[in-house]
Motif scaffolding. Structure first.
Motif, short mmCIF file in Angstrom:
data_model
loop_
_atom_site.label_atom_id
_atom_site.label_comp_id
_atom_site.label_asym_id
_atom_site.label_seq_id
_atom_site.Cartn_x
_atom_site.Cartn_y
_atom_site.Cartn_z
N ASP A 169 0.84 -1.20 0.00
CA ASP A 169 0.00 0.00 0.00
C ASP A 169 0.87 1.25 0.00
O ASP A 169 1.83 1.34 0.75
CB ASP A 169 -0.89 -0.01 1.25
N ARG A 170 0.55 2.19 -0.86
CA ARG A 170 1.19 3.49 -0.85
C ARG A 170 0.14 4.56 -1.07
O ARG A 170 -0.61 4.52 -2.05
CB ARG A 170 2.27 3.60 -1.94
N GLN A 171 0.06 5.51 -0.15
CA GLN A 171 -0.86 6.63 -0.29
C GLN A 171 -0.07 7.88 -0.62
O GLN A 171 1.00 8.11 -0.06
CB GLN A 171 -1.68 6.81 0.99
N TYR A 172 -0.59 8.67 -1.53
CA TYR A 172 0.12 9.85 -2.01
C TYR A 172 -0.31 11.09 -1.22
O TYR A 172 -1.46 11.16 -0.75
CB TYR A 172 -0.14 10.04 -3.50
N PRO A 173 0.57 12.08 -1.09
CA PRO A 173 0.27 13.25 -0.26
C PRO A 173 -0.56 14.32 -0.97
O PRO A 173 -0.39 15.52 -0.74
CB PRO A 173 1.67 13.78 0.09
N PHE A 174 -1.44 13.89 -1.85
CA PHE A 174 -2.33 14.81 -2.56
C PHE A 174 -3.53 14.02 -3.06
O PHE A 174 -3.55 12.79 -3.01
CB PHE A 174 -1.61 15.51 -3.73
N GLN A 215 -5.11 18.90 -8.86
CA GLN A 215 -4.43 18.38 -7.68
C GLN A 215 -4.76 19.28 -6.49
O GLN A 215 -4.67 20.51 -6.58
CB GLN A 215 -2.92 18.36 -7.90
N VAL A 216 -5.14 18.66 -5.37
CA VAL A 216 -5.49 19.40 -4.15
C VAL A 216 -4.91 18.65 -2.94
O VAL A 216 -4.56 17.47 -3.05
CB VAL A 216 -7.02 19.56 -3.99
N PRO A 217 -4.85 19.28 -1.77
CA PRO A 217 -4.41 18.57 -0.57
C PRO A 217 -5.36 17.43 -0.22
O PRO A 217 -6.55 17.45 -0.57
CB PRO A 217 -4.44 19.66 0.52
N VAL A 218 -4.84 16.42 0.49
CA VAL A 218 -5.63 15.23 0.78
C VAL A 218 -6.85 15.51 1.64
O VAL A 218 -7.84 14.78 1.59
CB VAL A 218 -4.76 14.14 1.45
N ASP A 219 -6.81 16.57 2.46
CA ASP A 219 -7.92 16.87 3.36
C ASP A 219 -8.91 17.87 2.78
O ASP A 219 -9.71 18.47 3.49
CB ASP A 219 -7.40 17.40 4.70
N THR A 220 -8.88 18.04 1.45
CA THR A 220 -9.75 19.01 0.79
C THR A 220 -11.22 18.61 0.88
O THR A 220 -11.57 17.46 0.68
CB THR A 220 -9.36 19.15 -0.70
N THR A 253 -11.05 12.76 -4.91
CA THR A 253 -10.60 11.37 -4.97
C THR A 253 -9.19 11.27 -4.42
O THR A 253 -8.29 11.98 -4.89
CB THR A 253 -10.62 10.86 -6.42
N GLY A 254 -8.98 10.40 -3.44
CA GLY A 254 -7.65 10.17 -2.91
C GLY A 254 -6.81 9.40 -3.91
O GLY A 254 -7.31 8.73 -4.81
N MET A 255 -5.49 9.47 -3.74
CA MET A 255 -4.55 8.81 -4.65
C MET A 255 -3.81 7.73 -3.87
O MET A 255 -3.16 8.02 -2.86
CB MET A 255 -3.55 9.83 -5.20
N ARG A 256 -3.89 6.50 -4.36
CA ARG A 256 -3.16 5.43 -3.70
C ARG A 256 -2.79 4.34 -4.68
O ARG A 256 -3.43 4.17 -5.73
CB ARG A 256 -3.98 4.85 -2.55
#
Length: 380
Positions: A169-174, A215-220, A253-256
């Motif tokens: 698993d890898r989650q991206y910071p955006f 592209q936006v911050p993950v907590d958007t 949408t989160g990026m992983r």
């Protein structure tokens, strides 16, 4: 009830598998938690690789695809204020087709029901048991006994928990803020933009509908972005003409990246998002699911009709080779095009160097093109 193959999930993977098996005389039942209306309207991926398009045509699902799909022979990479086209047709002799996942699902449901296929919607309480002996799918109001079970119920489904696995698993910071707009596209092909304020993507779903991402911050929170703010940011990052229009959809949408190994336990097989997730930058999600079930349909046919277990024994390893190739390509595209909030000036200069190499070297451009249009099924 009893059937040969019990399929959990009526997305592209589960429905296409049912369709492929029916053409070979193998019975299946598809169980779906959502309503038919929901799955036919659920907007997801829209890029079909060349091998995906060929397969859909081969199995009688190409008529509306060929009529309404938008054939593209390249994409553009935009950075440093300039746009650079990657010519798929010239580099590989192949292209892609933009045709929404929900349209593929509509075609598959229509085909299955027209052939008398058993597809059941709004099935609740699903749980899978006895996958190493006599598999059974329990659900509210009944149970389905099967020779084999296929979990094609997505990342949040019940199937993966039944497979002892290792998760990568890898989650991206955006994340991506995506919109669907009632606006005619101004571009003929997709535009991927690398910008100091963040990545942006220009795409489309039809001659009347545009699909765009920021592209936006993950907590958007999507509600914090007004329509005017979204359009202003898209104009800034894309640096190209954009038609504006009313928003039909807006979401984050989160990026992983996520991979389950193995994709099989006993008589339970995972396919599609139940087994792997890719960031959407490389347009691989639905195409990987379709590649999975193409392999699985062959393996189950020889297992159920000939008693030959070679295909099912090799299913996981065969699919995972392609999955990891797609994971690498999607990671590479994501890393090259997005602005990492933790990156320094050194990192950003490396990104620009990679982008310049990709658009100036025919060999580098060919690598991107070959992966984007889709490596031939069975070649990885």
């Amino acid at each position: 009830m009893r059937t040969q193959v019990g399929i959990v999930g009526a997305g592209p993977a589960g429905l296409l598998l049912s369709h492929l098996l029916a053409r070979r005389g193998i019975e299946s039942v598809v169980l779906e938690a959502r309503s038919r209306e929901y799955v036919e309207k659920r907007v997801r991926a829209g890029v079909l690789e060349h091998p995906t398009v060929e397969l859909l045509r081969e199995v009688g699902l190409g008529e509306r695809l060929d009529r309404e799909g938008m054939a593209h022979e390249g994409v553009s990479l935009r950075f440093d204020g300039e746009e650079h086209r990657i010519d798929f047709a010239d580099l590989t002799g192949r292209g892609i087709v933009v045709y929404g996942q929900q349209e593929v699902v509509k075609d598959l449901i229509a085909a299955r029901l027209a052939d008398g296929g058993d597809v059941r919607f709004e099935v609740s309480g699903v749980r899978i048991e006895d996958v190493t002996s006599d598999p059974v799918i329990h659900f509210d109001g009944g149970e389905l006994r099967c020779d084999v079970v296929v979990g094609a119920d997505g990342f949040h489904g019940v199937s993966r928990a039944c497979v002892p696995h290792t998760a990568h698993d890898r989650q991206y910071p955006f994340a991506w803020l995506g919109i669907l707009a009632k606006a005619a596209p101004t571009q003929d092909e997709l535009v991927y933009a690398h910008h100091e304020r963040g990545f942006a993507l220009y795409s489309m779903r039809s001659p009347e509908i545009t699909r765009l991402y920021l592209q936006v911050p993950v907590d958007t929170d999507a509600d914090d972005w007004s329509d005017a703010r979204i359009w202003d940011e898209l104009h800034e990052r894309l640096g190209t003409e954009i038609n504006e229009g009313p928003l039909l959809e807006k979401g984050v949408t989160g990026m992983r990246s996520f991979v389950t190994e193995p994709m099989r336990h006993g008589k339970l097989f995972l396919a599609g998002d139940a087994a792997h997730i890719v960031p959407p930058t490389g347009a691989k999600g639905m195409n990987l699911a379709i590649a999975d079930v193409r392999v699985l349909a062959d393996a189950l046919t020889t297992h159920l009709q000939d008693g030959d277990d070679t295909g099912i024994d090799g299913y996981s390893d065969t699919c995972l080779r392609r999955v990891w190739r797609a994971e690498h390509f999607s990671w590479w595209m994501t890393s090259m095009l997005h602005t990492d909030p933790a990156a320094d000036a050194f990192d950003r200069r490396l990104q620009l160097s990679q982008l310049r190499q990709t658009v100036s070297s025919r060999a580098a451009a060919t690598t991107l093109a070959e992966n984007y249009v889709g490596l031939p099924h069975g070649s990885v």
